[in-house]
Scaffold this motif. Structure first.
Motif, PDB file in Angstrom:
ATOM      1  N   SER A  90       7.526 -25.211 -11.225  1.00 20.94           N
ATOM      2  CA  SER A  90       7.935 -23.878 -11.108  1.00 20.94           C
ATOM      3  C   SER A  90       7.509 -23.108  -9.695  1.00 20.94           C
ATOM      4  CB  SER A  90       7.467 -23.002 -12.163  1.00 20.94           C
ATOM      5  OG  SER A  90       7.969 -21.704 -12.092  1.00 20.94           O
ATOM      6  N   ASN A  91       8.323 -22.062  -9.357  1.00 22.76           N
ATOM      7  CA  ASN A  91       7.947 -21.348  -8.138  1.00 22.76           C
ATOM      8  C   ASN A  91       7.141 -20.140  -8.452  1.00 22.76           C
ATOM      9  OD1 ASN A  91      10.149 -19.937  -9.171  1.00 22.76           O
ATOM     10  ND2 ASN A  91      10.461 -18.888  -7.691  1.00 22.76           N
ATOM     11  N   ASP A  92       6.831 -20.063  -9.854  1.00 23.66           N
ATOM     12  CA  ASP A  92       6.201 -18.702 -10.224  1.00 23.66           C
ATOM     13  C   ASP A  92       4.824 -19.285 -11.240  1.00 23.66           C
ATOM     14  OD1 ASP A  92       5.433 -16.812 -11.992  1.00 23.66           O
ATOM     15  OD2 ASP A  92       7.137 -15.685 -11.522  1.00 23.66           O
ATOM     16  N   GLN A  93       3.628 -19.124 -10.834  1.00 20.76           N
ATOM     17  CA  GLN A  93       2.613 -19.504 -11.439  1.00 20.76           C
ATOM     18  C   GLN A  93       2.439 -18.984 -12.855  1.00 20.76           C
ATOM     19  OE1 GLN A  93      -1.136 -18.850  -9.421  1.00 20.76           O
ATOM     20  NE2 GLN A  93      -0.528 -16.656  -9.322  1.00 20.76           N
ATOM     21  N   HIS A  94       2.749 -17.872 -13.398  1.00 21.34           N
ATOM     22  CA  HIS A  94       3.058 -16.982 -14.322  1.00 21.34           C
ATOM     23  C   HIS A  94       4.129 -17.723 -15.539  1.00 21.34           C
ATOM     24  CE1 HIS A  94      -0.027 -14.212 -12.853  1.00 21.34           C
ATOM     25  NE2 HIS A  94       1.059 -14.148 -11.824  1.00 21.34           N
ATOM     26  N   LEU A  95       5.073 -17.846 -14.797  1.00 24.43           N
ATOM     27  CA  LEU A  95       6.193 -18.683 -15.527  1.00 24.43           C
ATOM     28  C   LEU A  95       5.615 -20.116 -16.103  1.00 24.43           C
ATOM     29  CD1 LEU A  95       9.023 -18.655 -16.723  1.00 24.43           C
ATOM     30  CD2 LEU A  95       9.863 -19.415 -14.653  1.00 24.43           C
ATOM     31  N   LEU A  96       5.141 -20.837 -15.119  1.00 23.76           N
ATOM     32  CA  LEU A  96       4.618 -22.226 -15.248  1.00 23.76           C
ATOM     33  C   LEU A  96       3.647 -22.017 -16.381  1.00 23.76           C
ATOM     34  CD1 LEU A  96       4.786 -25.104 -14.497  1.00 23.76           C
ATOM     35  CD2 LEU A  96       2.990 -24.735 -12.852  1.00 23.76           C
ATOM     36  N   LEU A  97       2.694 -21.182 -16.610  1.00 23.08           N
ATOM     37  CA  LEU A  97       1.654 -21.067 -17.455  1.00 23.08           C
ATOM     38  C   LEU A  97       2.270 -20.770 -18.919  1.00 23.08           C
ATOM     39  CD1 LEU A  97      -1.422 -20.969 -18.187  1.00 23.08           C
ATOM     40  CD2 LEU A  97      -1.071 -18.506 -17.707  1.00 23.08           C
ATOM     41  N   GLU A  98       3.235 -20.011 -18.926  1.00 21.44           N
ATOM     42  CA  GLU A  98       4.225 -19.731 -20.121  1.00 21.44           C
ATOM     43  C   GLU A  98       4.568 -20.979 -20.600  1.00 21.44           C
ATOM     44  OE1 GLU A  98       7.055 -16.569 -19.524  1.00 21.44           O
ATOM     45  OE2 GLU A  98       5.565 -14.867 -18.988  1.00 21.44           O
ATOM     46  N   LYS A  99       5.346 -21.715 -19.803  1.00 24.38           N
ATOM     47  CA  LYS A  99       5.989 -23.182 -20.169  1.00 24.38           C
ATOM     48  C   LYS A  99       4.816 -24.046 -20.732  1.00 24.38           C
ATOM     49  CE  LYS A  99       9.620 -23.377 -16.577  1.00 24.38           C
ATOM     50  NZ  LYS A  99      10.041 -24.223 -15.359  1.00 24.38           N
ATOM     51  N   MET A 100       3.625 -24.099 -20.218  1.00 21.06           N
ATOM     52  CA  MET A 100       2.587 -24.828 -20.471  1.00 21.06           C
ATOM     53  C   MET A 100       2.237 -24.467 -21.810  1.00 21.06           C
ATOM     54  SD  MET A 100       0.773 -25.226 -16.870  1.00 21.06           S
ATOM     55  CE  MET A 100      -0.859 -25.509 -17.706  1.00 21.06           C
ATOM     56  N   GLU A 101       2.179 -23.042 -21.988  1.00 23.38           N
ATOM     57  CA  GLU A 101       1.450 -22.522 -23.402  1.00 23.38           C
ATOM     58  C   GLU A 101       2.668 -22.930 -24.502  1.00 23.38           C
ATOM     59  OE1 GLU A 101      -1.338 -21.120 -24.218  1.00 23.38           O
ATOM     60  OE2 GLU A 101      -2.185 -21.776 -22.440  1.00 23.38           O
ATOM     61  N   SER A 102       3.852 -22.783 -24.291  1.00 24.53           N
ATOM     62  CA  SER A 102       4.840 -22.998 -25.095  1.00 24.53           C
ATOM     63  C   SER A 102       5.090 -24.387 -25.573  1.00 24.53           C
ATOM     64  CB  SER A 102       6.219 -22.751 -24.441  1.00 24.53           C
ATOM     65  OG  SER A 102       6.728 -23.739 -23.625  1.00 24.53           O
ATOM     66  N   VAL A 103       4.347 -25.435 -24.825  1.00 21.13           N
ATOM     67  CA  VAL A 103       4.279 -26.799 -25.488  1.00 21.13           C
ATOM     68  C   VAL A 103       3.288 -26.945 -26.648  1.00 21.13           C
ATOM     69  CG1 VAL A 103       3.451 -29.075 -24.833  1.00 21.13           C
ATOM     70  CG2 VAL A 103       4.736 -27.805 -23.313  1.00 21.13           C
ATOM     71  N   LYS A 104       2.223 -26.128 -26.602  1.00 24.32           N
ATOM     72  CA  LYS A 104       1.438 -26.199 -27.939  1.00 24.32           C
ATOM     73  C   LYS A 104       2.213 -25.778 -29.035  1.00 24.32           C
ATOM     74  CE  LYS A 104      -2.601 -24.619 -25.014  1.00 24.32           C
ATOM     75  NZ  LYS A 104      -3.638 -23.754 -24.796  1.00 24.32           N
ATOM     76  N   ASP A 105       3.193 -24.966 -28.834  1.00 22.55           N
ATOM     77  CA  ASP A 105       4.003 -24.644 -30.156  1.00 22.55           C
ATOM     78  C   ASP A 105       5.035 -25.474 -30.653  1.00 22.55           C
ATOM     79  OD1 ASP A 105       2.210 -22.102 -29.902  1.00 22.55           O
ATOM     80  OD2 ASP A 105       3.870 -21.091 -28.830  1.00 22.55           O
ATOM     81  N   ILE A 106       5.256 -26.386 -29.927  1.00 17.90           N
ATOM     82  CA  ILE A 106       6.309 -27.386 -30.350  1.00 17.90           C
ATOM     83  C   ILE A 106       5.537 -28.104 -31.689  1.00 17.90           C
ATOM     84  CG2 ILE A 106       7.255 -29.541 -29.923  1.00 17.90           C
ATOM     85  CD1 ILE A 106       7.384 -28.750 -26.783  1.00 17.90           C
ATOM     86  N   ASP A 107       6.379 -28.304 -32.712  1.00 11.11           N
ATOM     87  CA  ASP A 107       6.099 -28.701 -33.932  1.00 11.11           C
ATOM     88  C   ASP A 107       5.634 -30.142 -33.872  1.00 11.11           C
ATOM     89  OD1 ASP A 107       5.786 -29.064 -36.753  1.00 11.11           O
ATOM     90  OD2 ASP A 107       7.750 -29.822 -36.901  1.00 11.11           O
ATOM     91  N   GLY A 108       4.533 -30.498 -34.060  1.00  3.57           N
ATOM     92  CA  GLY A 108       4.193 -31.975 -34.061  1.00  3.57           C
ATOM     93  C   GLY A 108       2.946 -32.173 -32.921  1.00  3.57           C
ATOM     94  N   VAL A 109       2.954 -31.237 -32.025  1.00  5.15           N
ATOM     95  CA  VAL A 109       1.926 -31.298 -30.763  1.00  5.15           C
ATOM     96  C   VAL A 109       0.815 -30.999 -31.314  1.00  5.15           C
ATOM     97  CG1 VAL A 109       1.225 -30.330 -28.737  1.00  5.15           C
ATOM     98  CG2 VAL A 109       3.861 -30.794 -28.963  1.00  5.15           C
ATOM     99  N   ILE A 110      -0.263 -31.989 -30.919  1.00  5.37           N
ATOM    100  CA  ILE A 110      -1.764 -32.045 -31.305  1.00  5.37           C
ATOM    101  C   ILE A 110      -2.521 -31.367 -30.376  1.00  5.37           C
ATOM    102  CG2 ILE A 110      -3.632 -33.232 -32.140  1.00  5.37           C
ATOM    103  CD1 ILE A 110      -1.464 -35.155 -33.448  1.00  5.37           C
ATOM    104  N   ASN A 111      -2.317 -31.680 -29.037  1.00  8.87           N
ATOM    105  CA  ASN A 111      -3.155 -31.165 -28.065  1.00  8.87           C
ATOM    106  C   ASN A 111      -2.343 -31.473 -26.681  1.00  8.87           C
ATOM    107  OD1 ASN A 111      -5.673 -30.519 -26.834  1.00  8.87           O
ATOM    108  ND2 ASN A 111      -6.080 -32.532 -26.176  1.00  8.87           N
ATOM    109  N   VAL A 112      -2.716 -30.311 -25.809  1.00  7.34           N
ATOM    110  CA  VAL A 112      -2.169 -30.425 -24.708  1.00  7.34           C
ATOM    111  C   VAL A 112      -3.286 -30.250 -23.654  1.00  7.34           C
ATOM    112  CG1 VAL A 112      -0.657 -29.103 -22.948  1.00  7.34           C
ATOM    113  CG2 VAL A 112      -0.077 -29.143 -25.449  1.00  7.34           C
TER     114      VAL A 112
END
Length: 93
Positions: A59-81
């Motif tokens: 991403s060109n935006d560090q805040h947007l990238l952080l939001e994307k990374m955090e959203s991975v934790k909310d994916i059903d079935g994800v245990i750890n990021v």
């Protein structure tokens, strides 16, 4: 040219992160689909036996990238990021 390309061309910084995403082996297909639905996200490799993905996000935006990374934790079935790599490329324009 769409607006996303225009924004990226004018970006001063570009961030790349590498993640290890561990998921429930029974839900790997759904996790993979959800990950690939995130803009500027790739899965270079996957270990189906261990339920682990190597994920690259950009991403060109560090805040947007952080939001994307955090959203991975909310994916059903994800245990750890786990963040294993971060690079910031500063463009001189």
């Amino acid at each position: 040219m769409n607006n996303t390309n225009l924004i990226l061309e004018n970006a001063r910084d570009w961030h790349v992160v590498g993640l290890i995403v561990q998921g429930n082996p029974k839900k790997l297909s759904a996790i993979q689909t959800a990950l690939l639905a995130i803009e500027h996200t790739e899965i270079p490799t996957l270990d189906e036996k261990l339920g682990k993905f190597v994920v690259v996000m950009q991403s060109n935006d560090q805040h947007l990238l952080l939001e994307k990374m955090e959203s991975v934790k909310d994916i059903d079935g994800v245990i750890n990021v786990s963040l294993v790599y971060h690079e910031q490329d500063e463009q001189n324009k």
